[in-house]
Motif scaffolding. Structure first.
Motif, PDB file in Angstrom:
ATOM      1  N   LEU A 259       0.807  -1.219   0.000  1.00  0.00           N
ATOM      2  CA  LEU A 259       0.000   0.000   0.000  1.00  0.00           C
ATOM      3  C   LEU A 259       0.840   1.269   0.000  1.00  0.00           C
ATOM      4  CD1 LEU A 259      -2.883  -1.019   2.443  1.00  0.00           C
ATOM      5  CD2 LEU A 259      -2.908  -0.963  -0.056  1.00  0.00           C
ATOM      6  N   ARG A 260       2.075   1.174   0.430  1.00  0.00           N
ATOM      7  CA  ARG A 260       2.937   2.354   0.373  1.00  0.00           C
ATOM      8  C   ARG A 260       3.185   2.793  -1.066  1.00  0.00           C
ATOM      9  NH1 ARG A 260       7.460   0.833   4.986  1.00  0.00           N
ATOM     10  NH2 ARG A 260       6.312   1.685   6.773  1.00  0.00           N
ATOM     11  N   ARG A 261       3.268   1.830  -1.955  1.00  0.00           N
ATOM     12  CA  ARG A 261       3.401   2.127  -3.387  1.00  0.00           C
ATOM     13  C   ARG A 261       2.306   1.358  -4.110  1.00  0.00           C
ATOM     14  NH1 ARG A 261       9.318   0.946  -5.285  1.00  0.00           N
ATOM     15  NH2 ARG A 261       9.425  -0.499  -3.533  1.00  0.00           N
ATOM     16  N   PRO A 262       1.088   1.910  -4.157  1.00  0.00           N
ATOM     17  CA  PRO A 262      -0.087   1.133  -4.574  1.00  0.00           C
ATOM     18  C   PRO A 262      -0.277   1.000  -6.084  1.00  0.00           C
ATOM     19  CG  PRO A 262      -0.746   3.352  -3.984  1.00  0.00           C
ATOM     20  CD  PRO A 262       0.731   3.264  -3.693  1.00  0.00           C
ATOM     21  N   ARG A 263       0.608   1.578  -6.885  1.00  0.00           N
ATOM     22  CA  ARG A 263       0.383   1.562  -8.339  1.00  0.00           C
ATOM     23  C   ARG A 263       0.221   0.144  -8.878  1.00  0.00           C
ATOM     24  NH1 ARG A 263       3.329   1.143 -13.124  1.00  0.00           N
ATOM     25  NH2 ARG A 263       2.507   2.444 -14.841  1.00  0.00           N
ATOM     26  N   ALA A 264       1.115  -0.763  -8.459  1.00  0.00           N
ATOM     27  CA  ALA A 264       1.044  -2.139  -8.964  1.00  0.00           C
ATOM     28  C   ALA A 264      -0.266  -2.799  -8.545  1.00  0.00           C
ATOM     29  CB  ALA A 264       2.227  -2.952  -8.445  1.00  0.00           C
ATOM     30  N   LEU A 265      -0.715  -2.568  -7.304  1.00  0.00           N
ATOM     31  CA  LEU A 265      -1.963  -3.156  -6.828  1.00  0.00           C
ATOM     32  C   LEU A 265      -3.157  -2.617  -7.605  1.00  0.00           C
ATOM     33  CD1 LEU A 265      -3.581  -4.841  -4.783  1.00  0.00           C
ATOM     34  CD2 LEU A 265      -3.535  -2.858  -3.244  1.00  0.00           C
ATOM     35  N   ILE A 266      -3.190  -1.310  -7.834  1.00  0.00           N
ATOM     36  CA  ILE A 266      -4.312  -0.701  -8.559  1.00  0.00           C
ATOM     37  C   ILE A 266      -4.388  -1.234  -9.984  1.00  0.00           C
ATOM     38  CG2 ILE A 266      -5.197   1.463  -9.497  1.00  0.00           C
ATOM     39  CD1 ILE A 266      -4.002   2.854  -7.004  1.00  0.00           C
ATOM     40  N   LEU A 267      -3.243  -1.320 -10.645  1.00  0.00           N
ATOM     41  CA  LEU A 267      -3.236  -1.820 -12.025  1.00  0.00           C
ATOM     42  C   LEU A 267      -3.591  -3.303 -12.087  1.00  0.00           C
ATOM     43  CD1 LEU A 267      -0.086  -0.014 -13.484  1.00  0.00           C
ATOM     44  CD2 LEU A 267      -2.499   0.517 -13.895  1.00  0.00           C
ATOM     45  N   ALA A 268      -3.107  -4.080 -11.118  1.00  0.00           N
ATOM     46  CA  ALA A 268      -3.446  -5.512 -11.084  1.00  0.00           C
ATOM     47  C   ALA A 268      -4.951  -5.696 -10.915  1.00  0.00           C
ATOM     48  CB  ALA A 268      -2.694  -6.197  -9.948  1.00  0.00           C
ATOM     49  N   CYS A 269      -5.548  -4.902 -10.040  1.00  0.00           N
ATOM     50  CA  CYS A 269      -6.997  -4.980  -9.826  1.00  0.00           C
ATOM     51  C   CYS A 269      -7.746  -4.583 -11.082  1.00  0.00           C
ATOM     52  CB  CYS A 269      -7.384  -4.079  -8.653  1.00  0.00           C
ATOM     53  SG  CYS A 269      -9.164  -3.843  -8.462  1.00  0.00           S
ATOM     54  N   ALA A 270      -7.378  -3.449 -11.669  1.00  0.00           N
ATOM     55  CA  ALA A 270      -8.098  -2.945 -12.842  1.00  0.00           C
ATOM     56  C   ALA A 270      -7.991  -3.901 -14.025  1.00  0.00           C
ATOM     57  CB  ALA A 270      -7.563  -1.568 -13.222  1.00  0.00           C
ATOM     58  N   ALA A 271      -6.845  -4.575 -14.177  1.00  0.00           N
ATOM     59  CA  ALA A 271      -6.666  -5.498 -15.304  1.00  0.00           C
ATOM     60  C   ALA A 271      -7.641  -6.666 -15.246  1.00  0.00           C
ATOM     61  CB  ALA A 271      -5.227  -6.022 -15.323  1.00  0.00           C
ATOM     62  N   GLY A 272      -8.062  -7.053 -14.038  1.00  0.00           N
ATOM     63  CA  GLY A 272      -8.948  -8.203 -13.912  1.00  0.00           C
ATOM     64  C   GLY A 272     -10.427  -7.884 -13.933  1.00  0.00           C
ATOM     65  N   ILE A 273     -10.804  -6.612 -13.908  1.00  0.00           N
ATOM     66  CA  ILE A 273     -12.226  -6.249 -13.835  1.00  0.00           C
ATOM     67  C   ILE A 273     -12.976  -6.691 -15.085  1.00  0.00           C
ATOM     68  CG2 ILE A 273     -13.807  -4.283 -13.856  1.00  0.00           C
ATOM     69  CD1 ILE A 273     -11.951  -2.928 -11.841  1.00  0.00           C
ATOM     70  N   GLY A 274     -12.399  -6.489 -16.256  1.00  0.00           N
ATOM     71  CA  GLY A 274     -13.070  -6.859 -17.507  1.00  0.00           C
ATOM     72  C   GLY A 274     -13.414  -8.332 -17.615  1.00  0.00           C
ATOM     73  N   PRO A 275     -12.435  -9.238 -17.450  1.00  0.00           N
ATOM     74  CA  PRO A 275     -12.769 -10.658 -17.570  1.00  0.00           C
ATOM     75  C   PRO A 275     -13.742 -11.134 -16.494  1.00  0.00           C
ATOM     76  CG  PRO A 275     -10.481 -10.367 -16.853  1.00  0.00           C
ATOM     77  CD  PRO A 275     -10.971  -9.039 -17.320  1.00  0.00           C
TER      78      PRO A 275
END
Length: 467
Positions: A259-275
């Motif tokens: 969470l200190r550097r959340p960019r990777a987490l946000i992108l990982a989450c967003a990538a899976g929303i579509g499927p």
């Protein structure tokens, strides 16, 4: 002239022969262990998707009547989908809990616990009394068991994916992860076969005892899965990182580092929303929607069976493609296709033709598989070893919650509010796929990354390896 004897070949030294045999034996052992780990992950994913789809199918077919009988038909179905959403809400929490201990204690022990919880909760749903027997306690118990399922699933996928990815070599990481993800269509196929069989029962039998059989079958799947999982060894990447880490590193809390550097987490989450959103629409909500159009349950079940067959063929193929074309290229093809096909999909379903409905769902599944296939290797390669279980579990399960957890509930409400219009359903699919496009566009290509790199959150971006 005396003929010279040819020089005798130099005998191999005992040390060199032993080293060769040891190397060969070690390679065979690693290969055998990789196959066991992949089978373990496959079985866990089969159980996960089987339980999820059986639950969502029963929510659409009978749970409203069995657990919320005091409500009208539409409202009871919405309430039943609400219990489905409760499990999704619990998934990120499960990812957080099991991810934390998986990054601290190891992957294998967490996978044993998640499988026990997942199969056990499904079995208990199968023996749960209904509203007529115990009143309000019945839906409350159903919600509790669904939450337990959600917690266990929240930790299962991340651990299973990591065990395979961290055992496999960089050049074929996508292919091996794809075998694990094959559990998604296999679980869907199994659940659809079981659903097709129990819907042949008279309605009275289905409501009294038939609906319980699919959940009780989880006990058999659980025993098989546990047997295989007991025979695997811990991830070598984790063991190397744990041996290298100092006391200060072990005291760090993985989720805090993520969470200190959340960019990777946000992108990982967003990538899976579509499927996830597309899967929820064509595997869960379609039962309620197509029945409202007049389709027979048996026709829908057969269509879902063919959809599962598409996944069984496509996921391993598309996963292998990610090793050659890259994770981003494969995912973007599927996401762009999903945006373009969102409205034609429901146009085909709304014709009332079983053939056109089935064809539309099968093509939608191809697009879903293109988006889904890169997730396991790509998300694993986005995080360092010390936080990888936490990072990919949170990313994947948040995507599952946002993309699929509330989709059947929202979709049912919007269809009821708009008088049966499919426009909201196409809009959900298109917007979700659009989010995936933006996310994948912002993610650097991860193919070929060294999983042993030391960055505690996101790995650096090397040049992609040659195919």
């Amino acid at each position: 002239m005396v003929a010279q004897e040819p020089p005798a070949p130099e005998p191999s030294t005992p040390d060199s022969s032993a080293a060769t045999r040891t190397t060969s034996s070690s390679r065979r052992d690693r290969s055998a262990q990789l196959r066991k780990v992949t089978l373990s992950g496959l079985l866990g994913t089969v159980i996960e998707y089987y339980d999820f789809l059986i639950y969502s199918s029963m929510a659409a077919l009978v749970f409203g009547e069995l657990f919320f009988p005091s409500l009208d038909a539409a409202t009871s179905t919405i309430a039943a989908f609400g219990t489905l959403a409760a499990g999704y809400v619990a998934r990120p929490l499960g990812g957080l809990i099991f991810g934390h201990f998986g990054d601290r204690l190891g992957r294998k022990s967490m996978l044993m616990i998640t499988m026990l919880l997942m199969g056990g909760a499904s079995f208990l749903i199968g023996v749960l009394p209904t509203y007529d027997s115990i009143g309000i306690a019945a839906p409350l118990a159903l919600v509790v068991l669904r939450v337990v399922q959600g917690l266990s699933v929240g930790g299962e996928w991340g651990g299973a994916a990591l065990m395979v990815v961290e055992h496999a070599g960089a050049r074929r990481r996508g292919m091996w992860a794809g075998i694990t993800q094959l559990g998604s269509p296999l679980g869907a196929f199994l659940s659809t076969v079981v659903l097709a069989l129990i819907t042949l029962l008279p309605k009275s039998s289905l409501l009294s005892w038939g609906w319980r059989l699919p959940f009780l079958l989880s006990a058999l799947l659980l025993l098989i899965g546990l047997y295989v999982r007991l025979r695997i060894v811990e991830s070598p990447v984790f063991e190397a990182a744990a041996a290298k880490a100092g006391a200060q590193e072990r005291r760090r809390i993985p989720v805090v580092q993520v969470l200190r550097r959340p960019r990777a987490l946000i992108l990982a989450c967003a990538a899976g929303i579509g499927p996830f959103a597309l899967s929820a629409l064509i595997s869960s909500h379609i039962l309620a929607y197509a029945k409202g159009l007049g389709f027979e349950t048996s026709d829908i079940a057969r269509a879902l069976m063919l959809v599962a067959v598409v996944g069984i063929i496509c996921i391993p193929v598309f996963s292998a493609w990610t090793d050659r074309l890259g994770r981003r290229a494969v995912g973007l093809i599927g996401a762009i296709g999903a945006v373009l096909f969102a409205f034609p999909l429901y146009a085909l379903i709304n014709t009332g033709s079983v053939l056109l409905m089935t064809a539309g769902m099968m093509f939608a599944q191809v697009l879903q598989n293109l988006m889904y296939a890169p997730l396991a290797p790509m998300l694993s390669e986005m995080f360092g070893t010390g936080v990888r279980y936490t990072g990919i579990s949170l990313g994947y399960q948040l995507a599952s919650l946002i993309g699929a957890g509330f989709t059947p509930l929202i979709a049912s409400s919007l269809v009821a509010r708009t008088g049966g219009s499919s426009v909201p359903l196409s809009s959900i699919a298109a917007v979700a796929a659009g989010i995936t496009i933006v996310a994948i566009w912002r993610i650097s290509e991860t193919r070929g990354r060294d999983l042993a790199e030391d960055d505690p959150v996101a790995l650096s971006t090397p040049e992609p390896t040659a195919p």
